[in-house]
Enzyme design. Structure first.
Site, mmCIF file in Angstrom:
data_model
loop_
_atom_site.group_PDB
_atom_site.id
_atom_site.type_symbol
_atom_site.label_atom_id
_atom_site.label_comp_id
_atom_site.label_asym_id
_atom_site.label_seq_id
_atom_site.Cartn_x
_atom_site.Cartn_y
_atom_site.Cartn_z
ATOM 1 N N ALA A 1 0.879 -1.178 0.000
ATOM 2 C CA ALA A 1 0.000 0.000 0.000
ATOM 3 C C ALA A 1 0.911 1.221 0.000
ATOM 4 C CB ALA A 1 -0.866 -0.017 1.243
ATOM 5 N N GLY B 1 0.530 -4.952 0.886
ATOM 6 C CA GLY B 1 -0.687 -4.998 0.066
ATOM 7 C C GLY B 1 -0.476 -5.703 -1.272
ATOM 8 N N GLU C 1 -0.767 -9.290 -0.447
ATOM 9 C CA GLU C 1 -2.188 -9.479 -0.103
ATOM 10 C C GLU C 1 -3.054 -9.527 -1.363
ATOM 11 O OE1 GLU C 1 -2.021 -6.184 2.813
ATOM 12 O OE2 GLU C 1 -3.052 -7.565 4.152
ATOM 13 N N GLU D 1 4.643 -5.358 7.320
ATOM 14 C CA GLU D 1 3.926 -4.266 8.004
ATOM 15 C C GLU D 1 4.381 -4.018 9.443
ATOM 16 O OE1 GLU D 1 2.525 -6.377 5.898
ATOM 17 O OE2 GLU D 1 0.999 -5.374 4.694
#
Ligand code: COA
Length: 260
Positions: free
Chosen positions: A66, A112, A115, A135
């Site tokens: 992200a 992300g 993910e 993260e």
């Protein structure tokens, strides 16, 4: 539709969606999440498209996570909203899409990015890929379904270690863990995904959608996967594809599926 951060191309019955922010290692900002949602919806609604491939632009990254610059100053409620919105618009959306989605992991798949790859129906990686959920090194946890899907795919102990260490594994290790289905060279990555996609295209799109629903049912709280399988199995008997598939077998010819 035109996009700023993705490129969507169609070739035969295969749509390839490329995240195109190479200078930011294809990090997922809000706009990219929205564009991805629209491109996936568009491909899924297009009856000519039977498989979707997602990959990253450039030689270095699939998606490096992200976009950290967008959420660095967020509050508790903004953080929760970011995860909820993203999960709904893209990650859960992909997992439950009727059209098969393959992740072609062509470099860093972090946070992300991993993910997103894990939300796809399966994954293929090139030998330069590096996968991880780093993260906790930023003081946060995976928020786009990573804690759930990584444990589902590689087991709880391995997921715990990878997340706690914020480490990265290479494509070979990912193959050993069953996180990716195939490891290949960078040049062969898209051709291999396309070859697999074309094999999928020969089969009934209806039956494939029913298989996706049934397999996913195992991982949904309060849902009995066997009961969903019975229901989906029964529904297949009402489709033209079932009539065509069984007739073609009995008549010793190749089936010509319409997806109806
Ligand atoms: N969010 C925002 N920007 C990112 C990003 C992310 N997740 N990952 C990379 N970028 C940006 C960098 O800030 C840099 O931008 P700049 O040139 O404007 O400074 C650019 O992409 C290139 O990255 P850089 O770090 O210079 O490349 P590198 O080869 O030295 O390192 C990584 C590659 C992947 C190891 C490193 O970029 C990294 O650790 N990224 C963050 C990974 C992460 O924690 N993801 C989880 C986020 S929740």
């Amino acid at each position: 539709m035109t996009y700023n951060n993705i490129i969507s191309k169609e070739n035969n019955a295969v749509a390839t969606i490329t995240i195109n922010r190479p200078n930011k290692l294809n990090a997922l900002n809000r706009e990219t999440i929205k564009e991805l949602h629209n491109a996936l919806k568009e491909a899924n609604n297009n009856k000519n498209i039977k498989v979707i491939i997602i990959t990253g632009s450039g030689e270095k990254a699939f998606i490096a996570g992200a976009d950290i610059s967008e959420f660095a100053h967020f509050s508790v409620s903004q953080g929760a909203a970011l995860a909820a919105e993203g999960q709904q618009m893209v990650f859960d959306f992909i997992e439950n899409l009727a059209t098969p989605v393959i992740a072609a992991i062509n470099g860093y798949a972090l946070g992300g990015g991993l993910e997103l790859a894990m939300a796809c129906h399966f994954r293929v990686a090139s030998d330069n890929a590096k996968l991880g959920l780093p993260e906790v090194s930023l003081g946060v946890i995976p928020g786009y379904g990573g804690t759930q899907r990584l444990a589902q795919l590689i087991g709880k102990g391995r997921a715990m270690e990878l997340i706690m260490t914020a480490g990265m594994i290479d494509a070979h290790q990912a193959l050993n863990y069953g996180l990716v289905n195939h490891e290949t060279t960078q040049e062969e990555l898209i051709p291999l995904c396309e070859k697999i996609a074309l094999k999928i295209c020969n089969n009934s799109a209806n039956a494939i959608a029913a298989a996706i629903t049934s397999i996913n049912a195992h991982f949904k709280d309060g849902v009995n996967g066997y009961a969903i399988e019975i229901q989906e199995f029964g529904n297949c008997f009402g489709t033209n594809d079932f009539t065509e598939g069984t007739s073609a077998f009995l008549e010793k010819r190749k089936a010509n599926f319409t997806g109806n």
